[in-house]
Design a protein around this motif. Sequence first.
Motif, mmCIF file in Angstrom:
data_model
loop_
_atom_site.group_PDB
_atom_site.id
_atom_site.type_symbol
_atom_site.label_atom_id
_atom_site.label_comp_id
_atom_site.label_asym_id
_atom_site.label_seq_id
_atom_site.Cartn_x
_atom_site.Cartn_y
_atom_site.Cartn_z
ATOM 1 N N VAL A 177 4.256 16.301 -5.324
ATOM 2 C CA VAL A 177 5.291 15.311 -5.637
ATOM 3 C C VAL A 177 4.659 14.078 -6.271
ATOM 4 O O VAL A 177 5.193 13.519 -7.235
ATOM 5 C CB VAL A 177 6.085 14.946 -4.362
ATOM 6 C CG1 VAL A 177 6.899 13.684 -4.569
ATOM 7 C CG2 VAL A 177 6.996 16.106 -3.964
ATOM 8 N N MET A 178 3.501 13.669 -5.761
ATOM 9 C CA MET A 178 2.831 12.506 -6.340
ATOM 10 C C MET A 178 2.451 12.763 -7.800
ATOM 11 O O MET A 178 2.629 11.898 -8.661
ATOM 12 C CB MET A 178 1.588 12.145 -5.537
ATOM 13 C CG MET A 178 0.917 10.862 -6.021
ATOM 14 S SD MET A 178 -0.551 10.426 -5.042
ATOM 15 C CE MET A 178 -1.686 11.732 -5.563
ATOM 16 N N GLN A 179 1.950 13.943 -8.101
ATOM 17 C CA GLN A 179 1.615 14.266 -9.487
ATOM 18 C C GLN A 179 2.847 14.258 -10.384
ATOM 19 O O GLN A 179 2.795 13.771 -11.523
ATOM 20 C CB GLN A 179 0.940 15.643 -9.558
ATOM 21 C CG GLN A 179 -0.479 15.675 -9.076
ATOM 22 C CD GLN A 179 -1.063 17.075 -9.177
ATOM 23 O OE1 GLN A 179 -0.460 18.054 -8.712
ATOM 24 N NE2 GLN A 179 -2.228 17.184 -9.784
ATOM 25 N N VAL B 28 0.831 -1.195 0.000
ATOM 26 C CA VAL B 28 0.000 0.000 0.000
ATOM 27 C C VAL B 28 0.869 1.250 0.000
ATOM 28 O O VAL B 28 0.363 2.364 0.142
ATOM 29 C CB VAL B 28 -0.965 0.017 1.207
ATOM 30 C CG1 VAL B 28 -1.963 -1.128 1.107
ATOM 31 C CG2 VAL B 28 -0.196 -0.043 2.527
ATOM 32 N N SER B 29 2.177 1.067 -0.171
ATOM 33 C CA SER B 29 3.101 2.193 -0.251
ATOM 34 C C SER B 29 3.186 2.682 -1.695
ATOM 35 O O SER B 29 3.611 1.944 -2.587
ATOM 36 C CB SER B 29 4.495 1.783 0.227
ATOM 37 O OG SER B 29 5.453 2.767 -0.146
ATOM 38 N N TYR B 30 2.786 3.927 -1.905
ATOM 39 C CA TYR B 30 2.853 4.484 -3.257
ATOM 40 C C TYR B 30 4.287 4.500 -3.771
ATOM 41 O O TYR B 30 4.563 4.110 -4.906
ATOM 42 C CB TYR B 30 2.284 5.906 -3.268
ATOM 43 C CG TYR B 30 2.493 6.594 -4.587
ATOM 44 C CD1 TYR B 30 1.656 6.343 -5.668
ATOM 45 C CD2 TYR B 30 3.556 7.480 -4.776
ATOM 46 C CE1 TYR B 30 1.864 6.948 -6.895
ATOM 47 C CE2 TYR B 30 3.781 8.082 -5.997
ATOM 48 C CZ TYR B 30 2.928 7.817 -7.050
ATOM 49 O OH TYR B 30 3.149 8.409 -8.268
ATOM 50 N N LEU B 31 5.230 4.946 -2.949
ATOM 51 C CA LEU B 31 6.616 5.056 -3.397
ATOM 52 C C LEU B 31 7.221 3.689 -3.702
ATOM 53 O O LEU B 31 7.949 3.524 -4.686
ATOM 54 C CB LEU B 31 7.454 5.778 -2.347
ATOM 55 C CG LEU B 31 7.211 7.286 -2.224
ATOM 56 C CD1 LEU B 31 7.941 7.847 -1.006
ATOM 57 C CD2 LEU B 31 7.651 8.013 -3.490
ATOM 58 N N LEU C 194 12.947 9.821 -0.899
ATOM 59 C CA LEU C 194 11.685 10.432 -0.501
ATOM 60 C C LEU C 194 10.984 9.609 0.568
ATOM 61 O O LEU C 194 11.171 8.395 0.671
ATOM 62 C CB LEU C 194 10.759 10.582 -1.706
ATOM 63 C CG LEU C 194 11.256 11.431 -2.874
ATOM 64 C CD1 LEU C 194 10.231 11.414 -4.005
ATOM 65 C CD2 LEU C 194 11.531 12.864 -2.430
ATOM 66 N N SER C 195 10.143 10.280 1.331
ATOM 67 C CA SER C 195 9.266 9.607 2.284
ATOM 68 C C SER C 195 7.828 9.798 1.821
ATOM 69 O O SER C 195 7.534 10.655 0.978
ATOM 70 C CB SER C 195 9.432 10.201 3.685
ATOM 71 O OG SER C 195 8.927 11.536 3.717
ATOM 72 N N GLU C 196 6.924 9.011 2.388
ATOM 73 C CA GLU C 196 5.513 9.152 2.028
ATOM 74 C C GLU C 196 5.017 10.564 2.365
ATOM 75 O O GLU C 196 4.133 11.096 1.686
ATOM 76 C CB GLU C 196 4.670 8.108 2.763
ATOM 77 C CG GLU C 196 5.024 6.665 2.434
ATOM 78 C CD GLU C 196 4.598 6.228 1.036
ATOM 79 O OE1 GLU C 196 3.666 6.836 0.483
ATOM 80 O OE2 GLU C 196 5.204 5.277 0.511
ATOM 81 N N GLN C 197 5.592 11.187 3.395
ATOM 82 C CA GLN C 197 5.177 12.544 3.764
ATOM 83 C C GLN C 197 5.546 13.567 2.681
ATOM 84 O O GLN C 197 4.934 14.629 2.590
ATOM 85 C CB GLN C 197 5.811 12.946 5.102
ATOM 86 C CG GLN C 197 5.245 12.216 6.313
ATOM 87 C CD GLN C 197 5.637 10.749 6.365
ATOM 88 O OE1 GLN C 197 6.773 10.398 6.005
ATOM 89 N NE2 GLN C 197 4.728 9.898 6.814
ATOM 90 N N ASP C 198 6.555 13.248 1.865
ATOM 91 C CA ASP C 198 6.961 14.177 0.807
ATOM 92 C C ASP C 198 5.949 14.246 -0.335
ATOM 93 O O ASP C 198 6.004 15.172 -1.150
ATOM 94 C CB ASP C 198 8.315 13.749 0.217
ATOM 95 C CG ASP C 198 9.469 13.990 1.161
ATOM 96 O OD1 ASP C 198 9.455 15.026 1.860
ATOM 97 O OD2 ASP C 198 10.388 13.148 1.201
#
Length: 204
Positions: A149-151, A29-32, A131-135
Motif C-alpha cells: 500500500v505504501m508503494q 511521523v505518520s506516513y499517512l 486507511l490505518s498505518e497497519q494497512d
Amino acid sequence: MVRGVLRTRDSPWARRRTTLDRMVLKFTVSYLEDALAVFAYYKKLGERAMGQVADEHLFATLDEEANSIATIAKHMTGNMRSRWTDFLTTDGEKPDRNRDREFVDPPATREALLTDWENGWRLLFETLESLSEQDLTRTVTIRGEPHSVMQAINRQLAHYPHHVGQIVLLAKHFACDRWQSLSVPRNRSAEFNRKVAAGEASQR
C-alpha cells in the motif's frame, strides 16, 4: 476572463477538506498524515494555477504534441478514479479504464473540468482517510503487479505532482505578466526565510 477555480467549496466534502487545504507544515511521523498533507498541497497548487488563466487557456496547447491544462487534468482524474476506487480490494488499473481516451476530448467547460477534478480528489482523500498505518504493508496490485500500500501511495505521490507541475508551467505561460507566484516570489527569498523562521509563513 479569469475565474476562480473552486466552485464547490459549499459542498460537505469541500468543507471537510478546508483543514487540509489550509494546513501549514506540521511535524509528524505518520506516513499517512503527511501523504494526505502533500496531496492536499498539490491539489491546491493546481487550483491556484488554473485560477489565474482565462477559460480559453485551459484548453490551449503549445504545439500539436502538447497537452492542454484540461487534458492533463482529465488524465489525472481518470487515473484517480481507477487507482482509488476499491483501492484495497481491486486492481488499480480498472478494466473499464480507457487511458488513451484521457488524452482527447477534455470536458468542454471550466465548471465540468473542475467537477471531475473534485470528484477524483474526493476519491483519493476518502480512501487515504479510511486507511490505518497497519494497512501500509498490505498488498495491492496495479496492472497485476504487486505493490505494498505504501508503494502504491508513493507511486501517485510522484505522479500527480509531476502533472501539477505541468499545469503550473502552462498557466504561468498563459498568464504571462499577470502571474502571481505560487511559491517564493523572485528576489524575495530572504524575506520568506525570515517569515518561516518567525512562524509567519510555511514552506508548505
